[in-house]
Structure formats: structure tokens, C-alpha cells
Motif scaffolding. Sequence first.
Motif, PDB file in Angstrom:
ATOM      1  N   PHE A 180      52.764  13.161  41.969  1.00  0.00           N
ATOM      2  CA  PHE A 180      51.554  12.862  42.986  1.00  0.00           C
ATOM      3  C   PHE A 180      51.275  14.789  43.488  1.00  0.00           C
ATOM      4  O   PHE A 180      52.097  15.637  43.160  1.00  0.00           O
ATOM      5  N   ALA A 181      50.027  15.044  43.754  1.00  0.00           N
ATOM      6  CA  ALA A 181      49.796  16.328  43.873  1.00  0.00           C
ATOM      7  C   ALA A 181      50.303  17.103  44.890  1.00  0.00           C
ATOM      8  O   ALA A 181      50.942  18.064  45.087  1.00  0.00           O
ATOM      9  N   SER A 182      50.676  16.306  46.036  1.00  0.00           N
ATOM     10  CA  SER A 182      51.326  16.747  47.447  1.00  0.00           C
ATOM     11  C   SER A 182      52.863  16.950  47.016  1.00  0.00           C
ATOM     12  O   SER A 182      53.331  18.032  47.571  1.00  0.00           O
ATOM     13  N   PRO A 207      57.080  21.787  46.060  1.00  0.00           N
ATOM     14  CA  PRO A 207      57.893  22.719  45.483  1.00  0.00           C
ATOM     15  C   PRO A 207      56.943  23.891  45.142  1.00  0.00           C
ATOM     16  O   PRO A 207      57.296  24.595  44.145  1.00  0.00           O
ATOM     17  N   PHE A 208      56.257  24.532  46.105  1.00  0.00           N
ATOM     18  CA  PHE A 208      55.263  25.587  45.814  1.00  0.00           C
ATOM     19  C   PHE A 208      56.233  26.908  45.373  1.00  0.00           C
ATOM     20  O   PHE A 208      55.774  27.492  44.474  1.00  0.00           O
ATOM     21  N   GLU A 209      57.317  26.954  46.262  1.00  0.00           N
ATOM     22  CA  GLU A 209      58.219  28.286  45.741  1.00  0.00           C
ATOM     23  C   GLU A 209      58.593  28.351  44.307  1.00  0.00           C
ATOM     24  O   GLU A 209      58.801  29.408  43.731  1.00  0.00           O
ATOM     25  N   GLN A 210      59.038  27.075  43.948  1.00  0.00           N
ATOM     26  CA  GLN A 210      59.487  26.825  42.577  1.00  0.00           C
ATOM     27  C   GLN A 210      58.372  27.198  41.287  1.00  0.00           C
ATOM     28  O   GLN A 210      58.390  27.827  40.492  1.00  0.00           O
ATOM     29  N   VAL A 211      56.913  26.564  41.869  1.00  0.00           N
ATOM     30  CA  VAL A 211      56.132  26.991  41.140  1.00  0.00           C
ATOM     31  C   VAL A 211      55.580  28.470  40.952  1.00  0.00           C
ATOM     32  O   VAL A 211      55.448  29.018  39.773  1.00  0.00           O
ATOM     33  N   LYS A 212      55.745  29.035  42.246  1.00  0.00           N
ATOM     34  CA  LYS A 212      55.443  30.498  42.207  1.00  0.00           C
ATOM     35  C   LYS A 212      56.490  31.402  41.377  1.00  0.00           C
ATOM     36  O   LYS A 212      56.260  32.214  40.591  1.00  0.00           O
ATOM     37  N   LEU A 213      57.780  30.928  41.533  1.00  0.00           N
ATOM     38  CA  LEU A 213      58.598  31.916  40.916  1.00  0.00           C
ATOM     39  C   LEU A 213      59.227  31.342  39.440  1.00  0.00           C
ATOM     40  O   LEU A 213      59.384  32.291  38.827  1.00  0.00           O
ATOM     41  N   ASP A 214      59.476  29.899  39.330  1.00  0.00           N
ATOM     42  CA  ASP A 214      60.203  29.561  38.204  1.00  0.00           C
ATOM     43  C   ASP A 214      59.232  29.499  36.946  1.00  0.00           C
ATOM     44  O   ASP A 214      59.537  29.731  35.931  1.00  0.00           O
ATOM     45  N   GLY A 246      46.985  11.327  42.627  1.00  0.00           N
ATOM     46  CA  GLY A 246      46.614  11.097  44.101  1.00  0.00           C
ATOM     47  C   GLY A 246      45.647  11.966  44.642  1.00  0.00           C
ATOM     48  O   GLY A 246      44.983  11.433  45.598  1.00  0.00           O
ATOM     49  N   ALA A 247      45.258  13.081  44.152  1.00  0.00           N
ATOM     50  CA  ALA A 247      44.448  14.137  44.710  1.00  0.00           C
ATOM     51  C   ALA A 247      44.194  14.170  46.254  1.00  0.00           C
ATOM     52  O   ALA A 247      45.334  14.380  46.625  1.00  0.00           O
ATOM     53  N   SER A 248      43.100  14.128  46.642  1.00  0.00           N
ATOM     54  CA  SER A 248      43.016  14.426  47.904  1.00  0.00           C
ATOM     55  C   SER A 248      43.056  13.137  48.927  1.00  0.00           C
ATOM     56  O   SER A 248      43.814  13.476  50.032  1.00  0.00           O
ATOM     57  N   TYR A 249      42.565  12.088  48.487  1.00  0.00           N
ATOM     58  CA  TYR A 249      42.959  10.805  49.088  1.00  0.00           C
ATOM     59  C   TYR A 249      42.917   9.651  48.365  1.00  0.00           C
ATOM     60  O   TYR A 249      42.220   8.509  48.789  1.00  0.00           O
ATOM     61  N   ASP A 250      43.196   9.586  47.350  1.00  0.00           N
ATOM     62  CA  ASP A 250      43.296   8.359  46.301  1.00  0.00           C
ATOM     63  C   ASP A 250      43.846   7.052  46.866  1.00  0.00           C
ATOM     64  O   ASP A 250      43.553   6.089  46.571  1.00  0.00           O
ATOM     65  N   TRP A 251      45.173   7.209  47.379  1.00  0.00           N
ATOM     66  CA  TRP A 251      45.798   6.068  48.201  1.00  0.00           C
ATOM     67  C   TRP A 251      45.863   6.523  49.590  1.00  0.00           C
ATOM     68  O   TRP A 251      47.150   6.902  50.310  1.00  0.00           O
ATOM     69  N   MET A 293      48.410  12.806  50.416  1.00  0.00           N
ATOM     70  CA  MET A 293      47.349  13.451  50.220  1.00  0.00           C
ATOM     71  C   MET A 293      47.474  14.922  50.055  1.00  0.00           C
ATOM     72  O   MET A 293      48.195  15.548  50.698  1.00  0.00           O
ATOM     73  N   SER A 294      46.614  15.697  49.274  1.00  0.00           N
ATOM     74  CA  SER A 294      46.813  16.893  48.993  1.00  0.00           C
ATOM     75  C   SER A 294      45.303  17.772  48.897  1.00  0.00           C
ATOM     76  O   SER A 294      45.285  18.203  47.713  1.00  0.00           O
TER      77      SER A 294
END
Length: 300
Positions: free
Chosen positions: A74-76, A82-89, A103-108, A116-117
Motif C-alpha cells: 500500500f502507498a502509505s 520507509p521513506f528514509e530507505q527510499v531516500k538512502l537505499d 490504496g492511493a489516497s482513500y481507496d479503502w 491512506m496516502s
Amino acid sequence: MDTMRDRFITTVTRMLDEDPRLALVLAEISRDGFAAAERAHPDRVVNVGIREQLLVGAGAGMALTGLRPIVHTFASFLVERPFEQVKLDFGHQGVGGVLVSAGASYDWPAGGFTHMSPGDVALLDTLEGWTIHVPGHPDEAEALLRRAAGGDDRVYVRLSLQSNDRARPVGEGGGFTAVREGARGTVVAVGPMLDNVLAATEGLDVTVLYATTVRPFDSAGVRRAVGDRGAADVVVVEPYLAGTSAAVAHDALADLPHRVLGLGVGRAELRAYGEMDEHLAAHGLDARGLRERIGVFLHR
């Protein structure tokens, strides 16, 4: 019609058979759909459990070995947690991969705000070198997935349950497509927002551009749509955080007087579960809400 997530599962299952360079990393989400692929390719289909930081780190590690990882949840849980891993890894190490969200912004909505993301694209936009695809139909999702899998760069593919009634051609260069032409203003509809935008602008003298790739932003396409008019009014309708592309739209129009209206998901958290259509209406992203806000903006 199948959903974008359904199409993702069938498409990636086929691509794993076709391309030995591809690998798939999961964190429980959609695992059942990939059961056959996991049996067929146990060395290239890996489920790490509910460990999203490990999910991203494992994908980047595979990229370092020469594989082309497709990383999914899911997007969230894929971008925010894991934003730090996206940024660094991925970013800091300079490796490529394909992040594919659901999942997008509010699919569920029943899943609550944890699932939600609306801020995922804005968050990724703080990083260098990410291509961001937002398909509006399962056919477009398949075409964009295949394109992303065949490359070497960093790509985010944002899937949603919301879908337009029909697919549009996905251009090779990722440019915006003119769906309707007019002289009073320009409306950029991103991914699954197109049908609502077309309904909202029916009878209005506006150009409607359709975008399935938002990064890089098609600045030249927006500038062409504005033409040689001495000033420009541009509305960008996105299925995530309102104003995410406002800055790049302003940059595209820097050489002439202009106004930009960014429509999308508001920052206020809606705490009632509801249904997806109710969330769209609450954020003014249904046809009625868009008609009102676009009309007021263009006639000010």
C-alpha cells in the motif's frame, strides 16, 4: 473490468516468466495473488512479512546485484513509512527500481488514515530522479508497468481503484495528451481524475490535458496548450495532495502572466470512514465540486 491492482498482478506474473532480470518484493500485501509466481520463481519472488523498511532495503539490495526489483505494498507503507530507505537505499546508492503502490489516497476508507496516502507523490517529489506514473485505467497501468520494468531508473507507479471508463494511449515520452481544446483556460487532469474533469468542464471553453506521467512534468506540453495568449489560467486536478504540481506548473509558465489553481485532496483529515465516492465529494473532486471551483476560478 479488472482493477489496476488485478492487472498489476497478472502483468507482473507474466513478466517474471519473460524476464529473468525481474524480481518481486512483497510485504504480505497482494501475496495471495502472486502464489503461482512465488512457486515458479522462489529465488526472485520474496515476501519479507510486515516489515516495510526491509521491503525497500531488500529491493535496493537486489538492484545492487543487477536485478530489476519491483517493490509493492500500500502507498502509505511503501512511501511514507520507509521513506528514509527510499531516500538512502535507492537514491543515495544510485540504483534503480520500480515501486508499485495500491490504496492511493482513500481507496479503502474503512482501513482508516493508516491506509491512506494523499501525500505520497508530494513526498517523493522531494527526491531526485524519480519518474512518477499515475495511470487512470488498468490498460494504462499495464503499459506503464511494462515500460518501467524495462528500464534502469527509479520509477513510482501509483495504482488506484478509481478508474476512467476507457483507456487512453500512453505516449512514449510521457507527455500530456490533449483530450479537449478550448481558449478560456487549460485544465490538466491526472490519471483517474479525467472522467470527472471531462464531466465538470462540459460546455466550458477550456483545453483538457490528460497526464499519466506527472514527473517529469510536461512543461512544454502545458506551454503549448496555452499557446500565444498573453496570459494563462491553468488548473491542475490531481488525485492526491492539492497543489502537489503547482510549483512545476508555475515554472512552466514563468515567461508570461499566469494563474495556477491546484485541486486535489485537502490537508484536513476526514475521520468518518464513508466510501471512496464520498471522500471524492468531500474534497470537491467529484464532477459537481470540480465544476464549481473551476468555473469560479476561470470567471474571476
